[in-house]
Scaffold this motif. Structure first.
Motif, PDB file in Angstrom:
ATOM      1  N   TYR A  57       0.818  -1.214   0.000  1.00  0.00           N
ATOM      2  CA  TYR A  57       0.000   0.000   0.000  1.00  0.00           C
ATOM      3  C   TYR A  57       0.850   1.263   0.000  1.00  0.00           C
ATOM      4  N   GLN A  58       2.130   1.122   0.267  1.00  0.00           N
ATOM      5  CA  GLN A  58       3.001   2.282   0.391  1.00  0.00           C
ATOM      6  C   GLN A  58       3.946   2.453  -0.800  1.00  0.00           C
ATOM      7  N   ARG A  59       3.746   1.665  -1.852  1.00  0.00           N
ATOM      8  CA  ARG A  59       4.605   1.751  -3.037  1.00  0.00           C
ATOM      9  C   ARG A  59       4.446   3.106  -3.727  1.00  0.00           C
ATOM     10  N   ARG A  62       1.851   2.797  -7.040  1.00  0.00           N
ATOM     11  CA  ARG A  62       0.560   2.142  -6.804  1.00  0.00           C
ATOM     12  C   ARG A  62      -0.482   2.586  -7.838  1.00  0.00           C
ATOM     13  N   LYS A  63      -1.374   1.644  -8.164  1.00  0.00           N
ATOM     14  CA  LYS A  63      -2.348   1.871  -9.220  1.00  0.00           C
ATOM     15  C   LYS A  63      -3.548   2.686  -8.749  1.00  0.00           C
ATOM     16  N   ALA A  64      -3.860   2.648  -7.496  1.00  0.00           N
ATOM     17  CA  ALA A  64      -4.978   3.431  -6.967  1.00  0.00           C
ATOM     18  C   ALA A  64      -4.499   4.869  -6.793  1.00  0.00           C
ATOM     19  N   THR A  65      -5.111   5.769  -7.539  1.00  0.00           N
ATOM     20  CA  THR A  65      -4.719   7.177  -7.466  1.00  0.00           C
ATOM     21  C   THR A  65      -5.839   8.061  -6.939  1.00  0.00           C
ATOM     22  N   THR A  66      -7.013   7.470  -6.716  1.00  0.00           N
ATOM     23  CA  THR A  66      -8.152   8.178  -6.124  1.00  0.00           C
ATOM     24  C   THR A  66      -8.878   7.211  -5.196  1.00  0.00           C
ATOM     25  N   PHE A  67      -9.743   7.754  -4.343  1.00  0.00           N
ATOM     26  CA  PHE A  67     -10.512   6.885  -3.461  1.00  0.00           C
ATOM     27  C   PHE A  67     -11.427   5.968  -4.262  1.00  0.00           C
ATOM     28  N   ALA A  68     -12.023   6.490  -5.334  1.00  0.00           N
ATOM     29  CA  ALA A  68     -12.922   5.665  -6.164  1.00  0.00           C
ATOM     30  C   ALA A  68     -12.167   4.484  -6.760  1.00  0.00           C
ATOM     31  N   ALA A  72     -12.705   0.503  -6.050  1.00  0.00           N
ATOM     32  CA  ALA A  72     -12.873  -0.428  -7.164  1.00  0.00           C
ATOM     33  C   ALA A  72     -11.875  -1.579  -7.074  1.00  0.00           C
ATOM     34  N   MET A  73     -10.662  -1.287  -6.644  1.00  0.00           N
ATOM     35  CA  MET A  73      -9.661  -2.348  -6.502  1.00  0.00           C
ATOM     36  C   MET A  73     -10.034  -3.314  -5.373  1.00  0.00           C
ATOM     37  N   VAL A  74     -10.552  -2.779  -4.279  1.00  0.00           N
ATOM     38  CA  VAL A  74     -11.002  -3.646  -3.176  1.00  0.00           C
ATOM     39  C   VAL A  74     -12.159  -4.517  -3.664  1.00  0.00           C
ATOM     40  N   GLU A  75     -13.075  -3.932  -4.423  1.00  0.00           N
ATOM     41  CA  GLU A  75     -14.187  -4.721  -4.979  1.00  0.00           C
ATOM     42  C   GLU A  75     -13.662  -5.776  -5.934  1.00  0.00           C
ATOM     43  N   GLY A  76     -12.614  -5.447  -6.687  1.00  0.00           N
ATOM     44  CA  GLY A  76     -12.012  -6.434  -7.589  1.00  0.00           C
ATOM     45  C   GLY A  76     -11.468  -7.629  -6.826  1.00  0.00           C
ATOM     46  N   TYR A 102      -3.487   5.505   2.144  1.00  0.00           N
ATOM     47  CA  TYR A 102      -3.612   6.286   0.910  1.00  0.00           C
ATOM     48  C   TYR A 102      -3.877   7.773   1.120  1.00  0.00           C
ATOM     49  N   LYS A 103      -4.734   8.107   2.047  1.00  0.00           N
ATOM     50  CA  LYS A 103      -5.038   9.511   2.384  1.00  0.00           C
ATOM     51  C   LYS A 103      -5.666  10.289   1.222  1.00  0.00           C
ATOM     52  N   PHE A 104      -6.533   9.644   0.430  1.00  0.00           N
ATOM     53  CA  PHE A 104      -7.234  10.332  -0.659  1.00  0.00           C
ATOM     54  C   PHE A 104      -8.413  11.117  -0.116  1.00  0.00           C
ATOM     55  N   GLU A 105      -8.814  12.164  -0.828  1.00  0.00           N
ATOM     56  CA  GLU A 105     -10.061  12.865  -0.524  1.00  0.00           C
ATOM     57  C   GLU A 105     -11.205  11.925  -0.874  1.00  0.00           C
TER      58      GLU A 105
END
Length: 106
Positions: A57-59, A62-68, A72-76, A102-105
């Motif tokens: 999660y700290q790379r 990382r592919k997740a760049t937003t909370f959405a 979606a990745m968790v749902e995947g 992640y600390k996303f808005e």
């Protein structure tokens, strides 16, 4: 007919008592919020960490760049691994990961 009217009036008077108690509502909201936070952490510990270490999660790349995208990745993972989480469970896990790493808005 009179019985139905009495029951309706009783129901309305009881619901007004609970609806009008802002402190009680706020307390219930915070209890549910705390439960969901704990559940998110427990589900992450029990499921996500079987495949991912915290460093995942700290790379930097990382592919997740937003909370959405995170949700979606968790749902995947939920779908592909047949974890069996309900939508609110996916949201709880994503919220936990976001809060911790992640600390996303939102």
């Amino acid at each position: 007919m009179k019985k139905n009217v009495l029951i309706t009036m009783l129901f309305l008077s009881i619901s007004n008592v609970y609806a009008g108690d802002a402190d009680n509502g706020a307390e219930l909201y915070h209890e549910v919020e705390l439960e969901r936070t704990i559940r998110g952490e427990q589900y992450t510990d029990a499921n996500c960490e079987t495949c991912h270490e915290a460093s995942f999660y700290q790379r930097e790349d990382r592919k997740a760049t937003t909370f959405a995208k995170l949700e979606a990745m968790v749902e995947g993972c939920n779908t592909n691994l047949d974890v069996g989480w309900f939508p609110e469970d996916v949201s709880d896990v994503a919220a936990y990961l976001n809060r911790e790493y992640y600390k996303f808005e939102q």
